[in-house]
Every structure is written in structure tokens, then in C-alpha cells.
Motif scaffolding. Structure first.
Motif, PDB file in Angstrom:
ATOM      1  N   ALA A  46     -41.126  17.364  24.989  1.00 45.41           N
ATOM      2  CA  ALA A  46     -41.844  17.536  24.011  1.00 45.41           C
ATOM      3  C   ALA A  46     -41.468  18.377  22.967  1.00 45.41           C
ATOM      4  O   ALA A  46     -40.813  19.527  23.079  1.00 45.41           O
ATOM      5  CB  ALA A  46     -43.305  17.989  24.153  1.00 45.41           C
ATOM      6  N   THR A  47     -41.062  17.823  21.596  1.00 46.10           N
ATOM      7  CA  THR A  47     -40.867  18.400  20.322  1.00 46.10           C
ATOM      8  C   THR A  47     -41.784  18.118  19.273  1.00 46.10           C
ATOM      9  O   THR A  47     -42.586  17.610  19.559  1.00 46.10           O
ATOM     10  CB  THR A  47     -39.374  17.817  19.991  1.00 46.10           C
ATOM     11  OG1 THR A  47     -39.553  16.413  19.704  1.00 46.10           O
ATOM     12  CG2 THR A  47     -38.278  18.148  20.746  1.00 46.10           C
ATOM     13  N   MET A  48     -41.486  18.898  18.176  1.00 48.27           N
ATOM     14  CA  MET A  48     -42.372  18.686  17.084  1.00 48.27           C
ATOM     15  C   MET A  48     -41.853  17.968  15.939  1.00 48.27           C
ATOM     16  O   MET A  48     -40.767  18.381  15.408  1.00 48.27           O
ATOM     17  CB  MET A  48     -43.013  20.113  16.228  1.00 48.27           C
ATOM     18  CG  MET A  48     -43.867  20.915  17.745  1.00 48.27           C
ATOM     19  SD  MET A  48     -45.105  19.967  18.258  1.00 48.27           S
ATOM     20  CE  MET A  48     -46.323  20.147  16.740  1.00 48.27           C
ATOM     21  N   THR A  49     -42.491  16.900  15.357  1.00 47.83           N
ATOM     22  CA  THR A  49     -41.916  16.256  14.050  1.00 47.83           C
ATOM     23  C   THR A  49     -42.101  17.031  12.669  1.00 47.83           C
ATOM     24  O   THR A  49     -42.787  18.197  12.843  1.00 47.83           O
ATOM     25  CB  THR A  49     -42.752  15.028  13.793  1.00 47.83           C
ATOM     26  OG1 THR A  49     -43.735  15.174  13.753  1.00 47.83           O
ATOM     27  CG2 THR A  49     -42.658  14.057  15.159  1.00 47.83           C
ATOM     28  N   PRO A  50     -41.203  16.657  11.817  1.00 48.79           N
ATOM     29  CA  PRO A  50     -41.626  17.533  10.491  1.00 48.79           C
ATOM     30  C   PRO A  50     -42.810  17.482   9.966  1.00 48.79           C
ATOM     31  O   PRO A  50     -43.379  18.340   9.097  1.00 48.79           O
ATOM     32  CB  PRO A  50     -40.463  16.800   9.668  1.00 48.79           C
ATOM     33  CG  PRO A  50     -39.574  16.114  10.515  1.00 48.79           C
ATOM     34  CD  PRO A  50     -40.054  15.900  11.967  1.00 48.79           C
ATOM     35  N   MET A  51     -43.893  16.416  10.533  1.00 47.00           N
ATOM     36  CA  MET A  51     -45.007  16.481   9.868  1.00 47.00           C
ATOM     37  C   MET A  51     -46.197  17.201  10.834  1.00 47.00           C
ATOM     38  O   MET A  51     -47.331  17.069  10.572  1.00 47.00           O
ATOM     39  CB  MET A  51     -45.402  14.959   9.942  1.00 47.00           C
ATOM     40  CG  MET A  51     -44.802  14.221   8.892  1.00 47.00           C
ATOM     41  SD  MET A  51     -45.328  12.105   8.815  1.00 47.00           S
ATOM     42  CE  MET A  51     -46.973  12.362   8.616  1.00 47.00           C
ATOM     43  N   LYS A  79     -35.558  13.488  18.908  1.00 47.49           N
ATOM     44  CA  LYS A  79     -35.584  14.622  19.464  1.00 47.49           C
ATOM     45  C   LYS A  79     -34.587  15.784  19.043  1.00 47.49           C
ATOM     46  O   LYS A  79     -34.961  16.983  18.832  1.00 47.49           O
ATOM     47  CB  LYS A  79     -35.753  14.616  20.899  1.00 47.49           C
ATOM     48  CG  LYS A  79     -34.776  13.810  21.615  1.00 47.49           C
ATOM     49  CD  LYS A  79     -34.893  13.768  23.069  1.00 47.49           C
ATOM     50  CE  LYS A  79     -34.264  12.399  23.796  1.00 47.49           C
ATOM     51  NZ  LYS A  79     -35.038  11.239  23.342  1.00 47.49           N
ATOM     52  N   THR A  80     -33.245  15.124  18.832  1.00 48.30           N
ATOM     53  CA  THR A  80     -32.196  16.133  18.314  1.00 48.30           C
ATOM     54  C   THR A  80     -32.810  16.739  16.936  1.00 48.30           C
ATOM     55  O   THR A  80     -32.515  17.885  16.436  1.00 48.30           O
ATOM     56  CB  THR A  80     -30.942  15.399  18.387  1.00 48.30           C
ATOM     57  OG1 THR A  80     -30.696  15.056  19.641  1.00 48.30           O
ATOM     58  CG2 THR A  80     -29.886  16.442  17.850  1.00 48.30           C
ATOM     59  N   LYS A  81     -33.089  15.808  16.030  1.00 49.85           N
ATOM     60  CA  LYS A  81     -33.413  16.100  14.715  1.00 49.85           C
ATOM     61  C   LYS A  81     -34.848  16.933  14.804  1.00 49.85           C
ATOM     62  O   LYS A  81     -34.741  18.171  13.981  1.00 49.85           O
ATOM     63  CB  LYS A  81     -33.896  14.893  13.822  1.00 49.85           C
ATOM     64  CG  LYS A  81     -32.520  14.033  13.726  1.00 49.85           C
ATOM     65  CD  LYS A  81     -33.181  12.758  12.790  1.00 49.85           C
ATOM     66  CE  LYS A  81     -31.569  12.023  12.742  1.00 49.85           C
ATOM     67  NZ  LYS A  81     -31.930  10.804  11.977  1.00 49.85           N
ATOM     68  N   THR A 130     -34.815  21.422  13.511  1.00 55.45           N
ATOM     69  CA  THR A 130     -36.038  21.798  12.384  1.00 55.45           C
ATOM     70  C   THR A 130     -36.550  22.997  13.296  1.00 55.45           C
ATOM     71  O   THR A 130     -37.131  23.809  12.410  1.00 55.45           O
ATOM     72  CB  THR A 130     -36.658  20.760  11.942  1.00 55.45           C
ATOM     73  OG1 THR A 130     -35.747  19.629  11.244  1.00 55.45           O
ATOM     74  CG2 THR A 130     -37.704  21.278  10.778  1.00 55.45           C
ATOM     75  N   ASN A 131     -37.284  22.652  14.239  1.00 63.24           N
ATOM     76  CA  ASN A 131     -38.028  23.518  14.977  1.00 63.24           C
ATOM     77  C   ASN A 131     -37.522  23.551  16.327  1.00 63.24           C
ATOM     78  O   ASN A 131     -37.927  22.555  17.099  1.00 63.24           O
ATOM     79  CB  ASN A 131     -39.568  23.110  14.925  1.00 63.24           C
ATOM     80  CG  ASN A 131     -40.498  23.798  15.661  1.00 63.24           C
ATOM     81  OD1 ASN A 131     -40.225  24.648  16.324  1.00 63.24           O
ATOM     82  ND2 ASN A 131     -41.899  23.714  15.438  1.00 63.24           N
TER      83      ASN A 131
END
Length: 132
Positions: A21-26, A55-57, A61-62
Motif C-alpha cells: 500500500a502506497t498513497m497517491t498524490p490525491m 507505486k514507485t512514483k 512523493t510520500n
């Protein structure tokens, strides 16, 4: 950095899939099934992916992430980790994906075409939960 208990290390010796689980820019969670590995020397969980994947991007960012695994031999046994990706590296990424292909697919080399560049996301665990 939190340590993984010794009694879960076997999850990284068999084809145990993880949900990453990652977080999107939104601000929405992005969860994908992945192959996962563990570096017992440094204590990092390792996710091998491509440079241009979402997921890398997201982690660039976060860096805050979650990883959840269920033992393929016992669905009530699990490992859940929260932490930060503290490094994104290409060092050894090609050899690492080949090693994962051996574990997960029985193949000596990763058979899928590489679209961009393989990278390893190194996760430093902050919280570790196991069960039962």
C-alpha cells in the motif's frame, strides 16, 4: 527501526504474496499484490518493481507504506508492516528480480519484458504485527 520476529522469516523463503500500500498524490491508497523479500542484515523489506510504475512514483512523493502478507500454507498466519521507503535503488535490482522469479515462478530469469528500469524499494519497518 522495528525488527521482524524470527518466526516469520520463513514467509520470505516461499512464494508468499504481499499487498503493498502506497498513497497517491490525491491522497487515495494504492494497493497492489507484489513479490516481497527481506534483507535480514539490514532489516529492510524489499519490493522489486519498475521505475515508471505508480507505486514507485507514489513512494518518491510520500515514503509511508504498508505491507501485508498471509502465509500461503495457513491463511490465519500473517505479517503486517508499516514503515517508510528509505531508499529506491537500481543496485542489484536485476539480479534480485531473477532471484524472486526463481522463488515465485521456478524460473532462473525473470521472463517478462522490462519496460523501464528495475528498482528495489527498501522499506524500514516502524511497526510490525503478526498473528495469530
Amino acid at each position: 527501526m522495528a525488527q521482524l520476529p524470527d518466526d516469520v522469516h520463513d514467509l520470505f523463503e516461499k512464494a508468499t504474496f504481499a499487498h503493498f500500500a502506497t498513497m497517491t498524490p490525491m491522497g487515495y491508497p494504492h494497493v497492489t499484490p507484489v513479490w516481497v523479500d527481506y534483507d535480514a542484515e539490514t532489516g529492510h523489506l524489499l519490493i522489486n518493481t519498475e521505475r515508471e510504475r505508480r507505486k514507485t512514483k507514489n513512494v518518491e512523493t510520500n515514503p509511508k507504506v504498508g505491507v501485508s502478507m498471509v502465509d500461503p500454507d495457513n491463511p490465519y498466519r500473517f505479517l503486517s508492516v508499516f514503515g517508510d521507503v528509505d531508499e529506491v535503488t537500481t543496485d542489484g535490482a536485476r539480479d534480485h528480480i531473477d532471484a524472486l522469479a526463481k522463488r515465485y515462478m521456478g524460473e532462473d530469469e525473470y521472463p517478462n519484458p522490462i519496460q523501464s528500469e528495475r528498482v528495489i524499494l527498501k522499506i524500514a519497518p516502524e511497526r510490525v504485527y503478526t498473528g495469530p
